[in-house]
Design a protein around this motif. Structure first.
Motif, mmCIF file in Angstrom:
data_model
loop_
_atom_site.group_PDB
_atom_site.id
_atom_site.type_symbol
_atom_site.label_atom_id
_atom_site.label_comp_id
_atom_site.label_asym_id
_atom_site.label_seq_id
_atom_site.Cartn_x
_atom_site.Cartn_y
_atom_site.Cartn_z
ATOM 1 N N TYR A 7 0.846 -1.186 0.000
ATOM 2 C CA TYR A 7 0.000 0.000 0.000
ATOM 3 C C TYR A 7 0.882 1.238 0.000
ATOM 4 N N HIS A 8 0.942 1.886 -1.158
ATOM 5 C CA HIS A 8 1.787 3.057 -1.403
ATOM 6 C C HIS A 8 1.021 4.295 -0.955
ATOM 7 N N LEU A 9 1.401 4.842 0.189
ATOM 8 C CA LEU A 9 0.721 6.001 0.769
ATOM 9 C C LEU A 9 1.277 7.274 0.149
ATOM 10 N N THR A 10 0.410 8.051 -0.487
ATOM 11 C CA THR A 10 0.854 9.301 -1.110
ATOM 12 C C THR A 10 0.125 10.523 -0.552
ATOM 13 N N ILE A 92 3.998 -1.516 9.288
ATOM 14 C CA ILE A 92 4.155 -0.082 9.111
ATOM 15 C C ILE A 92 5.570 0.312 9.505
ATOM 16 N N ASP A 93 5.946 1.534 9.221
ATOM 17 C CA ASP A 93 7.267 2.052 9.606
ATOM 18 C C ASP A 93 8.406 1.272 8.969
ATOM 19 N N GLY A 94 8.167 0.660 7.824
ATOM 20 C CA GLY A 94 9.217 -0.099 7.156
ATOM 21 C C GLY A 94 9.499 -1.451 7.781
ATOM 22 N N MET A 95 8.634 -1.893 8.669
ATOM 23 C CA MET A 95 8.845 -3.173 9.343
ATOM 24 C C MET A 95 8.617 -4.322 8.361
ATOM 25 N N ASP A 108 1.455 -4.290 3.665
ATOM 26 C CA ASP A 108 2.714 -3.556 3.815
ATOM 27 C C ASP A 108 2.442 -2.106 3.424
ATOM 28 N N LEU A 109 2.309 -1.237 4.422
ATOM 29 C CA LEU A 109 2.006 0.178 4.185
ATOM 30 C C LEU A 109 3.303 0.974 4.235
ATOM 31 N N PHE A 110 3.572 1.741 3.161
ATOM 32 C CA PHE A 110 4.811 2.507 3.138
ATOM 33 C C PHE A 110 4.568 3.914 2.617
ATOM 34 N N ASP A 111 5.399 4.838 3.086
ATOM 35 C CA ASP A 111 5.291 6.264 2.779
ATOM 36 C C ASP A 111 5.878 6.543 1.402
ATOM 37 N N GLY A 112 5.021 6.847 0.442
ATOM 38 C CA GLY A 112 5.449 7.135 -0.917
ATOM 39 C C GLY A 112 6.156 8.467 -1.075
ATOM 40 N N ASN A 113 6.159 9.281 -0.045
ATOM 41 C CA ASN A 113 6.844 10.572 -0.089
ATOM 42 C C ASN A 113 8.253 10.495 0.496
ATOM 43 N N ASP A 114 8.676 9.301 0.856
ATOM 44 C CA ASP A 114 9.988 9.071 1.451
ATOM 45 C C ASP A 114 10.750 8.112 0.533
ATOM 46 N N ALA A 117 11.909 4.896 2.065
ATOM 47 C CA ALA A 117 10.809 3.964 2.325
ATOM 48 C C ALA A 117 10.368 3.262 1.045
ATOM 49 N N VAL A 118 10.340 3.987 -0.063
ATOM 50 C CA VAL A 118 9.966 3.392 -1.348
ATOM 51 C C VAL A 118 11.012 2.360 -1.765
ATOM 52 N N SER A 119 12.275 2.690 -1.635
ATOM 53 C CA SER A 119 13.343 1.745 -1.985
ATOM 54 C C SER A 119 13.280 0.487 -1.126
ATOM 55 N N ALA A 120 13.033 0.661 0.157
ATOM 56 C CA ALA A 120 12.920 -0.492 1.054
ATOM 57 C C ALA A 120 11.713 -1.350 0.686
#
Length: 149
Positions: A7-10, A92-95, A108-114, A117-120
């Motif tokens: 889940y790419h959070l933007t 969350i939090d890259g876990m 898997d929720l990750f911050d698309g503005n980071d 986080a996207v690379s991870a």
């Protein structure tokens, strides 16, 4: 094999989108674990889940409250067996979890503005794909979640 949704959070944070996803989880008769990256995040999420208004009831607990087997949603910092019998896990939090096969669904929720986080998340995607799991990718769009290919 687990079904893993990335889940790419933007437009919102994990804390903002979790109530709706958890509400659907409970409505489906499932239990969930949320694997958090820090004590501060766990405490903030605990407060947010008690205060959310839609859905208006997300019963949950953590090691601080105990009674794991009775908790439909379990907040934790530990990658361990599901103490509440959950078959769904929210990362969350890259876990990440070494126990993908113990869950039916992984979110898997990750911050698309980071960028980090996207690379991870890309690395987790490759590892999950190599592990033979079923993958899906969702991105926040103007009208809500959009499934991407």
């Amino acid at each position: 094999m687990a079904e893993i949704g990335f889940y790419h959070l933007t437009r919102a944070t994990a804390q903002d989108v979790l109530p709706a996803l958890l509400g659907r989880t409970l409505s489906a008769g499932q239990r969930a674990i949320i694997l958090c990256g820090s004590e501060e995040r766990l405490a903030a999420l605990d407060t947010a889940l008690w205060q959310c208004q839609n859905p208006d009831w997300l019963p949950h607990g953590s090691a601080a409250t105990g009674h794991a087997p009775q908790q439909p949603i379990w907040l934790t910092l530990l990658d361990e067996d599901a103490p509440n019998g959950a078959r769904f896990i929210f990362l969350i939090d890259g876990m990440s979890t070494a126990q993908l096969d113990k869950f039916d669904r992984v979110f898997d929720l990750f911050d698309g503005n980071d960028d980090a986080a996207v690379s991870a998340a890309r690395r987790r995607w490759v590892a999950a794909k190599d592990g033979g799991h079923t993958l899906s990718y969702w991105q926040q769009g103007p009208q809500g979640w959009e499934r991407k290919q």
